[in-house]
Design a protein around this motif. Sequence first.
Motif, mmCIF file in Angstrom:
data_model
loop_
_atom_site.group_PDB
_atom_site.id
_atom_site.type_symbol
_atom_site.label_atom_id
_atom_site.label_comp_id
_atom_site.label_asym_id
_atom_site.label_seq_id
_atom_site.Cartn_x
_atom_site.Cartn_y
_atom_site.Cartn_z
ATOM 1 N N PRO A 2 36.936 2.439 6.637
ATOM 2 C CA PRO A 2 37.147 1.177 5.911
ATOM 3 C C PRO A 2 36.007 0.808 4.971
ATOM 4 C CG PRO A 2 37.857 0.954 8.184
ATOM 5 C CD PRO A 2 37.188 2.281 8.090
ATOM 6 N N ALA A 3 34.787 1.261 5.280
ATOM 7 C CA ALA A 3 33.656 0.959 4.406
ATOM 8 C C ALA A 3 33.752 1.709 3.080
ATOM 9 C CB ALA A 3 32.350 1.318 5.110
ATOM 10 N N LEU A 4 34.609 2.744 3.030
ATOM 11 C CA LEU A 4 34.783 3.529 1.812
ATOM 12 C C LEU A 4 36.066 3.175 1.071
ATOM 13 C CD1 LEU A 4 33.791 7.016 3.309
ATOM 14 C CD2 LEU A 4 32.297 5.347 2.198
ATOM 15 N N ALA A 5 36.759 2.147 1.523
ATOM 16 C CA ALA A 5 38.066 1.791 0.961
ATOM 17 C C ALA A 5 37.997 1.477 -0.527
ATOM 18 C CB ALA A 5 38.654 0.606 1.727
ATOM 19 N N ALA A 6 36.864 0.992 -1.005
ATOM 20 C CA ALA A 6 36.740 0.637 -2.422
ATOM 21 C C ALA A 6 36.887 1.858 -3.331
ATOM 22 C CB ALA A 6 35.396 -0.031 -2.671
ATOM 23 N N TYR A 7 36.697 3.056 -2.766
ATOM 24 C CA TYR A 7 36.793 4.278 -3.564
ATOM 25 C C TYR A 7 38.187 4.903 -3.510
ATOM 26 C CZ TYR A 7 31.684 4.153 -3.687
ATOM 27 O OH TYR A 7 30.384 3.783 -3.890
ATOM 28 N N LYS A 8 39.127 4.248 -2.855
ATOM 29 C CA LYS A 8 40.451 4.840 -2.674
ATOM 30 C C LYS A 8 41.107 5.198 -3.999
ATOM 31 C CE LYS A 8 44.847 4.107 -0.274
ATOM 32 N NZ LYS A 8 45.634 3.206 0.627
ATOM 33 N N ASN A 9 40.931 4.346 -5.002
ATOM 34 C CA ASN A 9 41.539 4.596 -6.310
ATOM 35 C C ASN A 9 40.544 5.172 -7.316
ATOM 36 O OD1 ASN A 9 44.096 3.573 -5.475
ATOM 37 N ND2 ASN A 9 43.307 1.478 -5.768
ATOM 38 N N ASN A 10 39.374 5.537 -6.838
ATOM 39 C CA ASN A 10 38.358 6.143 -7.712
ATOM 40 C C ASN A 10 37.550 7.152 -6.892
ATOM 41 O OD1 ASN A 10 36.717 6.720 -9.891
ATOM 42 N ND2 ASN A 10 35.447 4.881 -9.669
ATOM 43 N N LYS A 11 38.238 8.131 -6.355
ATOM 44 C CA LYS A 11 37.613 9.084 -5.432
ATOM 45 C C LYS A 11 36.543 9.934 -6.104
ATOM 46 C CE LYS A 11 41.776 9.269 -2.562
ATOM 47 N NZ LYS A 11 42.846 10.124 -1.975
ATOM 48 N N GLU A 12 36.712 10.184 -7.394
ATOM 49 C CA GLU A 12 35.741 11.021 -8.098
ATOM 50 C C GLU A 12 34.347 10.395 -8.077
ATOM 51 O OE1 GLU A 12 34.006 14.091 -10.142
ATOM 52 O OE2 GLU A 12 35.943 13.996 -9.113
ATOM 53 N N ALA A 13 34.287 9.059 -8.117
ATOM 54 C CA ALA A 13 32.990 8.373 -8.087
ATOM 55 C C ALA A 13 32.269 8.595 -6.768
ATOM 56 C CB ALA A 13 33.197 6.875 -8.329
ATOM 57 N N LEU A 14 33.019 8.912 -5.726
ATOM 58 C CA LEU A 14 32.425 9.148 -4.409
ATOM 59 C C LEU A 14 32.190 10.633 -4.155
ATOM 60 C CD1 LEU A 14 31.548 7.916 -1.699
ATOM 61 C CD2 LEU A 14 33.910 8.170 -0.911
ATOM 62 N N PHE A 15 33.148 11.459 -4.531
ATOM 63 C CA PHE A 15 33.083 12.882 -4.177
ATOM 64 C C PHE A 15 32.499 13.767 -5.279
ATOM 65 C CE2 PHE A 15 36.211 11.110 -1.312
ATOM 66 C CZ PHE A 15 35.923 11.734 -0.099
ATOM 67 N N HIS A 16 32.555 13.337 -6.543
ATOM 68 C CA HIS A 16 31.995 14.099 -7.660
ATOM 69 C C HIS A 16 32.488 15.546 -7.665
ATOM 70 C CE1 HIS A 16 29.380 10.733 -8.618
ATOM 71 N NE2 HIS A 16 29.005 10.692 -7.347
ATOM 72 N N GLY A 17 33.749 15.730 -7.332
ATOM 73 C CA GLY A 17 34.321 17.068 -7.355
ATOM 74 C C GLY A 17 34.118 17.875 -6.091
ATOM 75 N N ASP A 18 33.319 17.378 -5.165
ATOM 76 C CA ASP A 18 33.101 18.101 -3.904
ATOM 77 C C ASP A 18 34.324 17.971 -3.009
ATOM 78 O OD1 ASP A 18 30.542 18.829 -4.654
ATOM 79 O OD2 ASP A 18 29.647 17.010 -3.799
ATOM 80 N N PRO A 19 34.599 18.993 -2.191
ATOM 81 C CA PRO A 19 35.764 18.928 -1.301
ATOM 82 C C PRO A 19 35.572 17.969 -0.126
ATOM 83 C CG PRO A 19 34.554 20.946 -0.913
ATOM 84 C CD PRO A 19 33.930 20.307 -2.127
ATOM 85 N N ALA A 20 34.337 17.612 0.169
ATOM 86 C CA ALA A 20 34.059 16.715 1.292
ATOM 87 C C ALA A 20 32.649 16.162 1.146
ATOM 88 C CB ALA A 20 34.206 17.446 2.622
ATOM 89 N N ILE A 21 32.387 15.052 1.792
ATOM 90 C CA ILE A 21 31.042 14.488 1.852
ATOM 91 C C ILE A 21 30.685 14.193 3.296
ATOM 92 C CG2 ILE A 21 31.109 13.467 -0.449
ATOM 93 C CD1 ILE A 21 31.698 10.758 0.909
ATOM 94 N N GLU A 22 29.392 14.079 3.553
ATOM 95 C CA GLU A 22 28.908 13.727 4.886
ATOM 96 C C GLU A 22 28.491 12.267 4.890
ATOM 97 O OE1 GLU A 22 26.400 16.382 7.764
ATOM 98 O OE2 GLU A 22 24.994 15.144 6.614
#
Length: 252
Positions: free
Chosen positions: A215-235
């Motif tokens: 839920p703390a990452l919900a703000a990125y639901k519609n802008n996943k690229e800003a969180l993942f930057h093309g990576d398949p996963a983050i820690e």
Amino acid sequence: MEAVEEFTKIESIFVRHRNALLVRGQFTPIFTDYYLHLMDLKLRHKEDLDQKLKDLLALLTLHMTARPWAETIAWTVNLRAPRVNFFVTGGSTQENITGNLFTENIKEADRNILYSQTIVPSSEGRKSTVELDSNDPFEWLETYYTQSEQRPARAFQLKDENYAIIAAQPDCDYEWLESLNAEDVEKIMETEETKVLETRKFRFFCGCSVEKILPALAAYKNNKEALFHGDPAIEVSCPRCAAKYIVTPDML
């Protein structure tokens, strides 16, 4: 590694004729699980910071036992030098205590501060801020009691990972309270008339999960690229205990 399935038992003891509350416990089970947790994460803190975090884990556990059962309490301590944040939290109902420390990206403060937050079901809870004059966790607790609890208390580290606090009650013998040393506290059951009021138990346990962190990452639901930057996963790390979780875009 598997955590030790053993709880630390905390006793609340009324010291008759002195009108003081002694809260004490032996913290080896909690410290063992704390170190197993760090081993799982491949973390190792500097010795002095590690000891301060352990002291805070013990002192908050004792403080929670002196408070009503329903409360969940969190302490954050921000130190100027070394520049570090300590965080500990727990609750008697959940029978847990956990904590973490942060040494990176810490804003420099002009003073040492303890922030306390108490959450009570069906209540607004309480917040308090206490300025600290030292880097000693035992003095932190005593300062907190004087300013936020409006009564004096003493805090002690005893032998074999035993800890104790003694808090004043109405009509307390303040001269006796101020005169106590660690040896006096260890012998208090022999030298004073006492009554055990209750026993609570705690373990080092956070209860976090990837489901609780998402839920703390919900703000990125519609802008996943800003969180993942093309990576398949983050820690992602739990801010309460530093446990690490893998998050993929399809999880949001």
